[in-house]
Write a protein that holds these residues in place. Structure first.
Motif, PDB file in Angstrom:
ATOM      1  N   ASN A 207       0.814  -1.250   0.115  1.00 29.61           N
ATOM      2  CA  ASN A 207      -0.337  -0.235  -0.016  1.00 29.61           C
ATOM      3  C   ASN A 207       0.403   1.454  -0.361  1.00 29.61           C
ATOM      4  O   ASN A 207       0.623   2.246  -0.398  1.00 29.61           O
ATOM      5  N   ILE A 208       1.981   1.369   1.024  1.00 29.88           N
ATOM      6  CA  ILE A 208       2.611   2.353   1.393  1.00 29.88           C
ATOM      7  C   ILE A 208       3.545   2.359  -0.244  1.00 29.88           C
ATOM      8  O   ILE A 208       3.552   3.916  -0.659  1.00 29.88           O
ATOM      9  N   ARG A 209       4.121   1.952  -0.364  1.00 25.58           N
ATOM     10  CA  ARG A 209       4.235   1.648  -2.156  1.00 25.58           C
ATOM     11  C   ARG A 209       3.917   2.641  -3.063  1.00 25.58           C
ATOM     12  O   ARG A 209       4.400   2.868  -4.310  1.00 25.58           O
ATOM     13  N   SER A 210       2.652   1.666  -3.788  1.00 25.96           N
ATOM     14  CA  SER A 210       1.829   2.251  -4.824  1.00 25.96           C
ATOM     15  C   SER A 210       1.317   3.426  -4.449  1.00 25.96           C
ATOM     16  O   SER A 210       1.479   4.446  -5.227  1.00 25.96           O
ATOM     17  N   ARG A 211       1.215   4.241  -3.128  1.00 25.91           N
ATOM     18  CA  ARG A 211       0.817   5.696  -2.759  1.00 25.91           C
ATOM     19  C   ARG A 211       2.095   6.596  -3.123  1.00 25.91           C
ATOM     20  O   ARG A 211       1.786   7.687  -3.704  1.00 25.91           O
ATOM     21  N   LEU A 212       3.636   5.931  -2.899  1.00 22.05           N
ATOM     22  CA  LEU A 212       4.737   6.789  -3.272  1.00 22.05           C
ATOM     23  C   LEU A 212       4.732   6.384  -4.822  1.00 22.05           C
ATOM     24  O   LEU A 212       5.229   7.944  -5.597  1.00 22.05           O
ATOM     25  N   TRP A 213       4.538   5.859  -5.353  1.00 19.42           N
ATOM     26  CA  TRP A 213       4.001   6.100  -6.678  1.00 19.42           C
ATOM     27  C   TRP A 213       3.730   6.586  -7.443  1.00 19.42           C
ATOM     28  O   TRP A 213       3.492   7.319  -8.509  1.00 19.42           O
ATOM     29  N   GLY A 214       2.377   6.753  -6.321  1.00 17.05           N
ATOM     30  CA  GLY A 214       1.797   8.299  -6.585  1.00 17.05           C
ATOM     31  C   GLY A 214       2.288   9.703  -6.813  1.00 17.05           C
ATOM     32  O   GLY A 214       1.255  10.691  -7.126  1.00 17.05           O
ATOM     33  N   VAL A 215       2.557   9.565  -5.440  1.00 14.10           N
ATOM     34  CA  VAL A 215       3.414  10.898  -5.343  1.00 14.10           C
ATOM     35  C   VAL A 215       4.332  11.164  -6.582  1.00 14.10           C
ATOM     36  O   VAL A 215       3.946  12.318  -7.376  1.00 14.10           O
ATOM     37  N   SER A 216       5.059  10.351  -7.477  1.00 19.86           N
ATOM     38  CA  SER A 216       5.856  10.540  -8.290  1.00 19.86           C
ATOM     39  C   SER A 216       5.064  11.344  -9.823  1.00 19.86           C
ATOM     40  O   SER A 216       5.597  11.934 -10.101  1.00 19.86           O
ATOM     41  N   GLU A 217       3.772  10.227  -9.869  1.00 17.10           N
ATOM     42  CA  GLU A 217       3.412  10.059 -10.549  1.00 17.10           C
ATOM     43  C   GLU A 217       2.705  11.543 -10.207  1.00 17.10           C
ATOM     44  O   GLU A 217       2.328  12.519 -11.028  1.00 17.10           O
ATOM     45  N   THR A 218       1.980  12.425  -9.888  1.00 15.77           N
ATOM     46  CA  THR A 218       1.476  13.147  -9.481  1.00 15.77           C
ATOM     47  C   THR A 218       2.588  14.039  -9.945  1.00 15.77           C
ATOM     48  O   THR A 218       2.446  16.199 -10.365  1.00 15.77           O
ATOM     49  N   LEU A 219       3.533  13.920  -8.914  1.00 19.42           N
ATOM     50  CA  LEU A 219       4.414  15.752  -9.302  1.00 19.42           C
ATOM     51  C   LEU A 219       5.106  15.628 -11.147  1.00 19.42           C
ATOM     52  O   LEU A 219       5.191  16.680 -11.443  1.00 19.42           O
ATOM     53  N   THR A 220       4.269  14.953 -11.897  1.00 18.35           N
ATOM     54  CA  THR A 220       5.024  15.032 -13.195  1.00 18.35           C
ATOM     55  C   THR A 220       3.659  15.633 -13.767  1.00 18.35           C
ATOM     56  O   THR A 220       3.835  16.447 -14.493  1.00 18.35           O
ATOM     57  N   ARG A 221       2.927  15.594 -13.354  1.00 16.85           N
ATOM     58  CA  ARG A 221       1.387  15.986 -13.923  1.00 16.85           C
ATOM     59  C   ARG A 221       1.636  17.452 -12.984  1.00 16.85           C
ATOM     60  O   ARG A 221       1.002  18.527 -14.316  1.00 16.85           O
ATOM     61  N   GLN A 222       1.754  18.058 -11.916  1.00 20.87           N
ATOM     62  CA  GLN A 222       1.684  19.502 -11.526  1.00 20.87           C
ATOM     63  C   GLN A 222       2.815  19.742 -11.552  1.00 20.87           C
ATOM     64  O   GLN A 222       2.624  21.401 -12.408  1.00 20.87           O
TER      65      GLN A 222
END
Length: 839
Positions: free
Chosen positions: A806-821
């Motif tokens: 769960n933590i790993r998935s959320r960390l990759w989500g942070v990376s993707e959010t930074l890319t979009r933002q």
């Protein structure tokens, strides 16, 4: 001290082909070379060798490169520099300067005419086919006039000295004249290798020319503002002169951009930044004209900016040199220049061109075909490919060339080169006589043309220097020293009044591409370090087991490291134990396996894009890190452990430089964010791998987890006992005081997200990346370590594994959010005009 008459002939013998720059025909040293030659003759062979080595070291440390496609040295081919300068007297330079200014003025008039009234064609001064066959004639720009009033802002010319002592023009550079940065770097290095020579002689400095260039670029801003935004547009790090692009951007204080960093809105050019779109006033382009706009020029270009031509037409941005200036970046115009000079200037050319014949004319073409053996054939409309020496062709090659000329005659120009002058070049065996061509540079200012008092000399031992072009990897370079008389030397040019400094802290106008690269630089640096630590642990385990004669434990250790995330070569489970270490090193030394060397190569690519953004020390440390990784599998007499330790220490040096030397602005924020994201993901993946196959605490490799995370001493000093799973999990997952723990990374990332949100400007609500970090920090801060570390006979460590996933998935989500933002830029906070405003 020995006199030059006695010593110079002893160590330098010019060739009999052409005039020598230093030695006169009677064997004496020319007057303006005497001071240099006398001092040089006094140096001992040991001192010469030391200075030679020092110069090569400076070139390597400064990262001076010239990229050559297909070169065995790779894309980053070391720049070739001879420390002995070419010296020109003050009197001779005055004549050269006048001739360069005359030629620049003439070529400016020719380009303006061909894009305007075309008097040259009406009066039959050139054939119409000379224009219409030229691929550098950009038809969408016909009939337009640049907003700054000039097509040529910068110009370069290549000169060769003939046996009679005069100069001839070998080539004109009107598209993207390269070399000013290399000339300045050459001067910097030569003045350090021969400091007493440089200080003792009245050599004119190059600094004022670059001050003039900086002021001129500011004056070109269409908005006439005190602080214009000026960018240098490069095709990217794989261009042959990318070093110069980054060097000039840093030296002149420009923003280095690629086409993807710019966009056109409402016929204006904008830079994509973290805080929105910032209007660009001046573009110093190093991208060839036809590639600059995929909308109107070349549809397959990924290097340009859609709409740039229209923006240039409307005058909202100044482009240097103007789009279309490459019209004369070749030799096709040379045969016609004497007549054009009479018609436009009422003057003879001060420096004639090399005798040239354009094959687009019937009579000239037949003359060329009848005399191929004494001519050099080169492209008619550009200077970017290797010329062909007719005398060096065998019969099949000659027939192929004749067929190519007859098929497309307008694409070829033939030139006849006399023996050109020679200069002394220092080699490991002493002084050698080599042929020389010099490239000089001029800048158009509000007061007329100014010529850089110096230049870039190209040298080659071959007579056909035209064929030994830098683009093909031939020839070396020299600094050009222009001497001045005492009166001129004593004068100091007044410093131009500058606008008051607008104080600022931080850099909010960071291009999104740069932020993206900084983020991935942080990730790759961290990835290289953790992969090296895992590889070191694996090799150490194998060697220790083999030393004790326990081959089974060696194989077991490799399997464990595979579970902890170390990339393993295919079929390693079938290898004999004594071959495991070598197989691992070979696997990670191969750039095509996805191992350590592959990551190091990706690191190098990212670093190449950030050359103008990193300090010299940081860039050197990163280059050393990459070099040591990609050379991991090469034999150099050092042991495996020593190589891996050096890589880890170099990576730590990079981290130390970033921590101690970088200001805490957006650059550092994205760099450190990348490192924290990568380290957090690594901690989670490594812990999950350790638990996934364990049937109890005894099978969890606790010592390895502590070793890989560099936390062994911390655990021992805290618990004073053998590692237990609960203590290790607490230290590596939940302890916010441990710089290697997951909690520490999340705490730092949360702070970084808050600071990035403040830079982007907010409305008081949490941005997506802030919300994600709030959840992640909450999860880790509320971990129940005793429960997670307990083994269930039915489910094993299932709860811990689910939580880590769960933590790993959320960390990759942070990376993707930074890319979009921040990295995938969209238009926002930019007022746009209504449709009826657009022409």
């Amino acid at each position: 001290m020995l006199t030059e008459e006695l010593t110079i002939p002893a160590f330098y013998r010019p060739t009999e082909q052409g005039l020598d720059e230093m030695m006169a025909e009677d064997g004496s040293v020319r007057a303006h070379w005497q001071a240099f030659a006398t001092s040089f003759a006094a140096l001992s062979p040991a001192d010469l060798a030391r200075r030679w080595e020092f110069g090569q070291t400076l070139l390597q440390e400064n990262g001076v490169t010239y990229n050559v496609y297909g070169d065995p040295a790779g894309l980053e081919r070391p720049w070739q520099l001879d420390p002995l300068p070419v010296i020109l007297s003050a009197g001779e330079w005055a004549g050269i300067e006048r001739a360069v200014i005359q030629r620049a003025s003439l070529l400016e008039a020719v380009i303006a005419d061909l894009y305007g009234q075309r008097r040259l064609i009406r009066e039959r001064l050139i054939p119409p086919s000379l224009l219409h066959a030229n691929p550098n004639f950009l038809r969408p720009l016909a009939g337009t006039r640049p907003p700054q009033g000039r097509f040529l802002d910068t110009y370069a010319v290549e000169l060769a000295r003939t046996p009679d002592g005069g100069w001839q023009v070998v080539a004109d550079r009107t598209e993207v004249p390269a070399g000013t940065g290399y000339a300045l770097e050459n001067r910097t290095i030569v003045s350090r290798v021969l400091p007493e020579f440089f200080r003792a002689m009245p050599v004119r400095r190059l600094g004022p020319f670059f001050d003039t260039m900086r002021a001129t670029l500011r004056a070109l801003s269409p908005r006439r503002n005190d602080d214009p935004r000026i960018v240098l547009m490069t095709p990217g790090p794989y261009n042959e002169t990318y070093f110069e692009h980054a060097f000039l951007a840093r030296h002149l204080g420009l923003t280095l951009v690629q086409g993807e960093d710019l966009t056109v809105r409402d016929n204006k050019v904008f830079l994509k930044t973290l805080t929105g779109l910032q209007q660009v006033d001046v573009i110093v382009r190093r991208t060839t004209g036809e590639w600059c706009d995929p909308l109107e020029l070349r549809g397959d270009s990924t290097l340009g900016v859609a709409g740039l031509v229209q923006a240039a037409r409307t005058g909202t941005v100044a482009v240097v040199n103007t789009l279309g200036s490459g019209l004369l970046d070749g030799s096709a115009i040379m045969p016609f220049l004497p007549g054009i000079a009479h018609a436009f200037l009422g003057q003879d050319l001060l420096f004639p061109s090399v005798p040239s014949w354009w094959c687009g004319q019937d009579a000239e073409r037949e003359t060329v075909l009848d005399n191929l053996e004494r001519l050099v054939l080169r492209p008619a409309f550009h200077n970017r490919t290797r010329p062909v020496v007719g005398a060096g062709l065998d019969t099949p090659q000659r027939q192929d060339l004749i067929a190519a000329i007859r098929t497309r005659p307008w694409d070829w120009v033939a030139q006849e080169m006399a023996a050109i002058s020679t200069v002394p070049v220092w080699t490991e065996g002493g002084l050698e006589s080599q042929h020389m061509v010099i490239r000089l540079f001029a800048m158009a200012t509000e007061d007329g043309w100014t010529v850089m008092p110096g230049g870039l000399a190209r040298v080659s031992p071959a007579r056909d220097l035209l064929a030994a072009r830098l683009q093909s990897g031939g020839g070396g370079s020299k600094d050009v020293w222009v001497l001045s008389d005492a009166a001129t030397t004593a004068q100091t040019a007044p410093r131009a009044a500058a606008a008051p400094v607008r104080l600022t802290r931080g850099n909010r106008d960071l291009p999104s591409r740069v932020a993206d690269n900084m983020f991935w630089l942080g990730r790759y640096v961290e990835r290289c370090e953790i992969m090296t630590r895992k590889l070191r642990a694996a090799v150490s385990q194998i060697e220790e087991a083999l030393d004790q004669g326990d081959e089974a434990r060696a194989a077991y250790g490799v399997r464990v490291m595979g579970k902890l995330g170390l990339s393993l070569p295919a079929g390693i489970e079938r290898m004999k134990p004594h071959k495991l270490g070598g197989a691992l090193m070979a696997h990670h030394g191969d750039q095509d396996t996805g191992g350590l060397a592959s990551t190091g190569e990706r690191l190098g690519r990212v670093v190449a894009h950030l050359r103008d953004r990193l300090s010299v020390d940081t860039w050197r440390a990163l280059q050393q890190l990459r070099d040591r990784i990609v050379k991991l599998d090469r034999e150099d007499g050092r042991g495996v452990a020593a190589k891996l330790n050096t890589i880890i220490l170099t990576g730590e040096a990079v981290s130390g430089l970033a921590m101690e030397n970088m200001t805490r602005g957006p650059l550092w924020l994205f760099l450190d964010t990348g490192r924290r994201v990568e380290r957090a993901i690594t901690v989670v993946d490594t812990m999950a791998g350790a638990l996934s196959w364990a049937d109890g605490e005894d099978e969890v490799p606790l010592d390895l987890l502590l070793d890989i995370s560099d936390s062994t001493m911390t655990y021992r000093s805290r618990y004073l006992a053998a590692p237990r799973l609960a203590g290790v999990m607490d230290l590596l997952l939940a302890d916010e005081t441990n710089p290697r723990s997951l909690a520490f990374q999340l705490e730092a990332l949360s702070d970084h997200m808050d600071r990035l949100a403040a830079l982007a400007g907010g409305d008081g609500f949490l941005r997506p990346e802030q919300r994600q970090m709030t959840v992640l920090c909450g999860i880790v801060r509320t971990l129940d370590i005793p429960v997670l570390s307990s083994f269930d006979i039915d489910g094993g460590y299932h709860d811990a594994e689910r939580l880590l996933e769960n933590i790993r998935s959320r960390l990759w989500g942070v990376s993707e959010t930074l890319t979009r933002q921040y990295f995938t830029h969209a238009q926002w906070r930019l007022p746009t005009a209504s449709l009826d405003y657009l022409p």
